[in-house]
Write a protein that holds these residues in place. Structure first.
Motif, mmCIF file in Angstrom:
data_model
loop_
_atom_site.group_PDB
_atom_site.id
_atom_site.type_symbol
_atom_site.label_atom_id
_atom_site.label_comp_id
_atom_site.label_asym_id
_atom_site.label_seq_id
_atom_site.Cartn_x
_atom_site.Cartn_y
_atom_site.Cartn_z
ATOM 1 N N ASP A 103 106.749 35.476 61.433
ATOM 2 C CA ASP A 103 107.452 36.262 60.421
ATOM 3 C C ASP A 103 107.605 35.490 59.108
ATOM 4 O O ASP A 103 107.718 36.092 58.032
ATOM 5 N N ALA A 104 107.590 34.167 59.205
ATOM 6 C CA ALA A 104 107.704 33.321 58.016
ATOM 7 C C ALA A 104 106.346 32.959 57.436
ATOM 8 O O ALA A 104 106.262 32.175 56.479
ATOM 9 N N GLY A 105 105.276 33.501 58.013
ATOM 10 C CA GLY A 105 103.935 33.258 57.489
ATOM 11 C C GLY A 105 103.302 31.957 57.926
ATOM 12 O O GLY A 105 102.339 31.485 57.300
ATOM 13 N N VAL A 106 103.802 31.369 59.013
ATOM 14 C CA VAL A 106 103.271 30.104 59.511
ATOM 15 C C VAL A 106 102.153 30.374 60.524
ATOM 16 O O VAL A 106 102.327 31.162 61.457
ATOM 17 N N GLU A 107 101.015 29.733 60.338
ATOM 18 C CA GLU A 107 99.906 29.833 61.286
ATOM 19 C C GLU A 107 100.226 28.983 62.512
ATOM 20 O O GLU A 107 100.891 27.945 62.404
ATOM 21 N N MET A 108 99.739 29.397 63.678
ATOM 22 C CA MET A 108 99.968 28.639 64.903
ATOM 23 C C MET A 108 98.675 28.426 65.676
ATOM 24 O O MET A 108 97.813 29.309 65.728
ATOM 25 N N VAL A 109 98.556 27.236 66.259
ATOM 26 C CA VAL A 109 97.439 26.904 67.137
ATOM 27 C C VAL A 109 98.001 26.269 68.398
ATOM 28 O O VAL A 109 99.171 25.882 68.442
ATOM 29 N N CYS A 110 97.165 26.171 69.419
ATOM 30 C CA CYS A 110 97.530 25.431 70.635
ATOM 31 C C CYS A 110 96.706 24.164 70.695
ATOM 32 O O CYS A 110 95.489 24.195 70.440
ATOM 33 N N LEU A 111 97.336 23.057 71.036
ATOM 34 C CA LEU A 111 96.665 21.766 71.178
ATOM 35 C C LEU A 111 97.017 21.215 72.552
ATOM 36 O O LEU A 111 98.142 20.786 72.793
ATOM 37 N N SER A 112 96.046 21.227 73.469
ATOM 38 C CA SER A 112 96.370 20.970 74.871
ATOM 39 C C SER A 112 95.500 19.900 75.504
ATOM 40 O O SER A 112 94.306 19.773 75.198
ATOM 41 N N ASN A 113 96.118 19.161 76.440
ATOM 42 C CA ASN A 113 95.357 18.286 77.327
ATOM 43 C C ASN A 113 94.575 19.093 78.358
ATOM 44 O O ASN A 113 93.699 18.566 79.026
ATOM 45 N N GLY A 114 94.916 20.356 78.518
ATOM 46 C CA GLY A 114 94.259 21.212 79.483
ATOM 47 C C GLY A 114 92.945 21.774 78.958
ATOM 48 O O GLY A 114 92.564 21.573 77.805
ATOM 49 N N ALA A 115 92.262 22.511 79.818
ATOM 50 C CA ALA A 115 90.991 23.127 79.454
ATOM 51 C C ALA A 115 91.220 24.292 78.508
ATOM 52 O O ALA A 115 92.212 25.028 78.620
ATOM 53 N N ALA A 116 90.299 24.486 77.579
ATOM 54 C CA ALA A 116 90.433 25.553 76.593
ATOM 55 C C ALA A 116 90.488 26.920 77.264
ATOM 56 O O ALA A 116 91.318 27.765 76.890
ATOM 57 N N GLN A 117 89.631 27.154 78.269
ATOM 58 C CA GLN A 117 89.606 28.475 78.899
ATOM 59 C C GLN A 117 90.905 28.772 79.625
ATOM 60 O O GLN A 117 91.421 29.890 79.568
ATOM 61 N N GLU A 140 87.302 18.324 73.532
ATOM 62 C CA GLU A 140 86.404 18.309 72.378
ATOM 63 C C GLU A 140 86.172 16.908 71.845
ATOM 64 O O GLU A 140 85.166 16.664 71.160
ATOM 65 N N VAL A 141 87.083 15.989 72.133
ATOM 66 C CA VAL A 141 86.922 14.601 71.687
ATOM 67 C C VAL A 141 86.917 13.627 72.864
ATOM 68 O O VAL A 141 86.852 12.417 72.666
ATOM 69 N N SER A 142 87.008 14.159 74.079
ATOM 70 C CA SER A 142 87.002 13.315 75.296
ATOM 71 C C SER A 142 88.072 12.238 75.254
ATOM 72 O O SER A 142 87.827 11.065 75.597
ATOM 73 N N ARG A 143 89.243 12.635 74.838
ATOM 74 C CA ARG A 143 90.418 11.768 74.812
ATOM 75 C C ARG A 143 91.620 12.600 75.210
ATOM 76 O O ARG A 143 91.664 13.789 74.965
ATOM 77 N N TRP A 144 92.610 11.966 75.821
ATOM 78 C CA TRP A 144 93.861 12.649 76.147
ATOM 79 C C TRP A 144 94.904 12.309 75.086
ATOM 80 O O TRP A 144 94.918 11.198 74.533
ATOM 81 N N LYS A 145 95.758 13.260 74.786
ATOM 82 C CA LYS A 145 96.931 12.923 73.980
ATOM 83 C C LYS A 145 97.738 11.867 74.727
ATOM 84 O O LYS A 145 97.780 11.893 75.950
ATOM 85 N N PRO A 146 98.333 10.920 73.997
ATOM 86 C CA PRO A 146 98.564 10.899 72.557
ATOM 87 C C PRO A 146 97.593 10.043 71.745
ATOM 88 O O PRO A 146 97.993 9.432 70.746
ATOM 89 N N ALA A 147 96.320 9.986 72.125
ATOM 90 C CA ALA A 147 95.343 9.234 71.338
ATOM 91 C C ALA A 147 95.232 9.835 69.941
ATOM 92 O O ALA A 147 95.168 11.058 69.783
ATOM 93 N N ARG A 148 95.168 8.993 68.929
ATOM 94 C CA ARG A 148 95.166 9.488 67.549
ATOM 95 C C ARG A 148 93.950 10.358 67.263
ATOM 96 O O ARG A 148 94.014 11.263 66.417
ATOM 97 N N GLU A 149 92.825 10.112 67.959
ATOM 98 C CA GLU A 149 91.631 10.915 67.722
ATOM 99 C C GLU A 149 91.869 12.406 67.985
ATOM 100 O O GLU A 149 91.250 13.258 67.355
ATOM 101 N N VAL A 150 92.751 12.698 68.924
ATOM 102 C CA VAL A 150 93.038 14.101 69.254
ATOM 103 C C VAL A 150 93.691 14.803 68.067
ATOM 104 O O VAL A 150 93.281 15.907 67.667
ATOM 105 N N TYR A 151 94.687 14.173 67.478
ATOM 106 C CA TYR A 151 95.406 14.789 66.366
ATOM 107 C C TYR A 151 94.539 14.836 65.109
ATOM 108 O O TYR A 151 94.593 15.808 64.352
#
Length: 222
Positions: A103-117, A140-151
């Motif tokens: 409602d405030a116009g903020v876009e949202m995404v999901c960022l997960s250690n799990g599988a995309a599907q 997509e980067v073959s790393r688990w959070k909290p590795a900086r490459e993920v973010y």
């Protein structure tokens, strides 16, 4: 600053794991095994990342299940537990929080250690998909959070600078990792209760996702 995009962690932040506990009882491990299993799963994903290796969530989930059992588990027992992911609900604070952000116009995404599907199936089944513009998996980067490459990869996918993106999670370690890359962080305390002193203080804290969303929206725009 007030974010233009919010990236939500998925497992335990949006997705409720508690219904899986009954399936652990079904195979003779007891409901308390759920927490031991998930903690081991996250530990092993992080350990592989530190060693420079990677295995996806489903494979480590199976290994962790065998690892916490004091007896051999047959394939049917393992499948019985993991099949429960297809039925897991969203936490009750997820949709209201997303609605306020939308409602405030903020876009949202999901960022997960799990599988995309698995994540895409979850947000579709629980009715959260109208709020989510894209799903980003650590695969997509073959790393688990909290590795900086993920973010860093998430920022590339989103196409926005770090100071306009917020990471929202119930895990302090996830917020800590995001903060090291310059993201704004929102931590909901409903899982961990007390924020560990070892991790960077989040920019916004709330008892649930709704409070965190409101806190993010209250930040100055510049």
């Amino acid at each position: 600053m007030r974010p233009s995009v919010v990236a939500f962690d998925v497992v335990e932040t949006l997705m409720a794991l508690e219904p899986l506990a009954a399936r652990f009882s079904d195979i003779g491990l007891g409901e308390s095994a759920l927490r031991r299993w998930f903690d081991r799963l996250i530990r092993d994903g992080m350990a592989l990342t530190l060693a420079g290796d990677y295995l996806p969530f489903p494979e480590l989930a199976i290994d962790a299940l065998h690892g916490i059992s004091e007896r051999d588990l047959d394939d049917a027992s393992v499948r019985h537990v993991l099949d429960g992911f297809a039925e897991l609900p969203a936490h009750p604070d997820a949709e209201p929080a997303m609605r306020e952000l939308a409602d405030a116009g903020v876009e949202m995404v999901c960022l997960s250690n799990g599988a995309a599907q698995t994540t895409e199936n979850f947000i579709a089944r629980t009715g959260l998909d109208p709020y989510v513009s894209q799903v980003i998996s650590v695969a997509e980067v073959s790393r688990w959070k909290p590795a900086r490459e993920v973010y860093e990869h998430a920022l590339q996918r989103i196409g926005a600078p770090a100071d306009r993106v917020a990471l929202v999670a119930v895990h302090a370690w996830d917020c800590h990792g995001a903060s090291k890359v310059g993201l704004t962080t929102g931590w909901a305390s409903r899982l961990e209760r007390v924020h560990p002193r070892a991790f960077a203080a989040p920019d916004v804290t709330g008892t649930d996702l709704i409070a965190v969303a409101r806190g993010l929206l209250a930040l100055p725009e510049s």
